[in-house]
Design a protein around this motif. Structure first.
Motif, PDB file in Angstrom:
ATOM      1  N   LEU A   1       0.705  -1.273   0.104  1.00 22.84           N
ATOM      2  CA  LEU A   1       0.131   0.030   0.042  1.00 22.84           C
ATOM      3  C   LEU A   1       0.917   1.266   0.034  1.00 22.84           C
ATOM      4  O   LEU A   1       0.565   2.462  -0.518  1.00 22.84           O
TER       5      LEU A   1
ATOM      6  N   ASP B   1       1.075  -6.709  12.721  1.00 27.72           N
ATOM      7  CA  ASP B   1       0.023  -6.803  11.852  1.00 27.72           C
ATOM      8  C   ASP B   1      -1.285  -6.400  12.721  1.00 27.72           C
ATOM      9  O   ASP B   1      -1.240  -6.364  13.759  1.00 27.72           O
ATOM     10  N   THR B   2      -2.280  -6.474  12.159  1.00 25.61           N
ATOM     11  CA  THR B   2      -3.689  -6.095  12.650  1.00 25.61           C
ATOM     12  C   THR B   2      -4.382  -7.421  13.023  1.00 25.61           C
ATOM     13  O   THR B   2      -5.849  -7.064  13.121  1.00 25.61           O
TER      14      THR B   2
ATOM     15  N   ARG C   1       1.620  -3.035   4.289  1.00 24.48           N
ATOM     16  CA  ARG C   1       0.858  -4.157   3.292  1.00 24.48           C
ATOM     17  C   ARG C   1      -0.489  -4.298   3.544  1.00 24.48           C
ATOM     18  O   ARG C   1      -0.582  -4.499   4.800  1.00 24.48           O
ATOM     19  N   ARG C   2      -1.170  -4.952   2.749  1.00 22.37           N
ATOM     20  CA  ARG C   2      -2.395  -5.405   3.082  1.00 22.37           C
ATOM     21  C   ARG C   2      -2.332  -7.047   2.606  1.00 22.37           C
ATOM     22  O   ARG C   2      -1.981  -7.317   1.518  1.00 22.37           O
ATOM     23  N   ARG C   3      -3.075  -7.892   3.518  1.00 26.89           N
ATOM     24  CA  ARG C   3      -2.973  -9.295   2.981  1.00 26.89           C
ATOM     25  C   ARG C   3      -4.176  -9.991   3.768  1.00 26.89           C
ATOM     26  O   ARG C   3      -4.247  -9.859   4.980  1.00 26.89           O
TER      27      ARG C   3
ATOM     28  N   TRP D   1      -0.138   6.848   8.074  1.00 29.39           N
ATOM     29  CA  TRP D   1      -0.935   5.939   7.958  1.00 29.39           C
ATOM     30  C   TRP D   1      -2.223   5.896   8.891  1.00 29.39           C
ATOM     31  O   TRP D   1      -3.251   5.259   8.624  1.00 29.39           O
TER      32      TRP D   1
ATOM     33  N   GLY E   1      -7.304  -8.924   3.886  1.00 27.00           N
ATOM     34  CA  GLY E   1      -8.081  -7.950   4.946  1.00 27.00           C
ATOM     35  C   GLY E   1      -7.409  -7.139   5.885  1.00 27.00           C
ATOM     36  O   GLY E   1      -8.167  -6.531   6.734  1.00 27.00           O
ATOM     37  N   HIS E   2      -6.271  -7.624   6.119  1.00 26.31           N
ATOM     38  CA  HIS E   2      -5.368  -7.293   7.330  1.00 26.31           C
ATOM     39  C   HIS E   2      -4.133  -6.353   6.928  1.00 26.31           C
ATOM     40  O   HIS E   2      -3.831  -6.643   5.703  1.00 26.31           O
ATOM     41  N   CYS E   3      -3.438  -5.337   7.633  1.00 22.51           N
ATOM     42  CA  CYS E   3      -2.482  -4.696   7.400  1.00 22.51           C
ATOM     43  C   CYS E   3      -1.204  -5.202   7.974  1.00 22.51           C
ATOM     44  O   CYS E   3      -1.377  -5.722   9.170  1.00 22.51           O
ATOM     45  N   GLU E   4      -0.411  -5.064   7.356  1.00 21.27           N
ATOM     46  CA  GLU E   4       1.071  -5.508   7.974  1.00 21.27           C
ATOM     47  C   GLU E   4       2.111  -4.329   7.935  1.00 21.27           C
ATOM     48  O   GLU E   4       1.996  -3.468   6.986  1.00 21.27           O
TER      49      GLU E   4
ATOM     50  N   PRO F   1      -5.092   3.625   5.923  1.00 19.08           N
ATOM     51  CA  PRO F   1      -5.847   2.473   6.387  1.00 19.08           C
ATOM     52  C   PRO F   1      -5.591   2.161   7.735  1.00 19.08           C
ATOM     53  O   PRO F   1      -6.596   1.449   8.238  1.00 19.08           O
TER      54      PRO F   1
END
Length: 220
Positions: free
Chosen positions: A7, A37-38, A20-22, A98, A24-27, A103
């Motif tokens: 992102l 991560d989230t 990054r998004r993976r 961010w 549906g979650h962000c890293e 996001p």
């Protein structure tokens, strides 16, 4: 495993920081190393909740959160009206951005707009070492904890000099809460050697591997 979508990518004094998004979650990736991560914020919330429980008799306690990360600790603090001043230290400008316009704002849940909250764009170790305001609680979530740091400069926080600086930033009877990716008996000994009392740990089981840990201690 889902493919990661980049992102944003920034350069900073500490190197490359990537969001990054993976699935549906962000890293957040720092210099190619996964940092956070989230997916599960339970231990980050415990960091603040456990400190608040230790301060049950203190009216409107102040708290310093370091760092901002993906926002779970800050959001949990802002959701608790009992906290007074809430300061959060974050050295990566990208991470702050961010949350403000990107996001990660979904995970800090508008906490940056809370009038009690002040965002300090600086290095936590340097901030603690400087003379300044004291707090009733320090809730520190830096790198992966005392036994495994991605950034070698973060080792300073968990050694005698860093712990002495943390103690100096606490009011008498104040609480130090430190997040770790794994239990550490050696770090508990270091806390006692630094003069902290009431040293103990709370664990949260994770899906795989050793549990996350919050180390708790009080300034005598």
């Amino acid at each position: 495993m889902d493919e990661a979508e980049v992102l944003d990518r920034r350069r900073s004094a500490s190197g490359e920081v990537v969001l990054r998004r993976r699935g549906g979650h962000c890293e957040v990736i720092v210099n190619g190393c996964f940092l956070m991560d989230t997916v599960d914020g339970r231990s980050e919330r415990l960091l603040v909740a456990a400190a608040a429980a230790e301060l049950a008799g203190v009216r409107r306690p102040s708290v310093l959160i370091g760092g901002l990360g993906v926002g779970f600790s800050l959001a949990h603090a802002a959701a608790e009206p009992r906290w007074g001043r809430i300061a959060v230290v974050e050295r990566e400008e990208a991470v702050i951005d961010w949350h403000r316009t990107g996001p990660l704002g979904a995970f800090s849940a508008g906490a940056l707009d809370d009038p009690r909250v002040e965002v300090l764009h600086t290095d936590l170790v340097a901030y603690l070492a400087a003379a300044g305001e004291r707090y009733d609680a320090l809730c520190l979530d830096i790198d992966n904890g005392p036994d495994w740091t991605v950034g070698a400069e973060n080792d300073r926080l968990y050694g005698p000099v860093g712990l002495a600086a943390a103690a100096a930033r606490l009011n008498s009877g104040g609480v130090l809460a430190i997040w770790s990716a794994q239990p550490s008996a050696a770090f508990e000994r270091a806390l006692r050697a630094a003069g902290f009392t009431g040293v103990r740990s709370e664990e949260i089981a994770v899906e795989r591997g050793v549990p996350d840990v919050v180390h708790l201690a009080r300034r005598a």
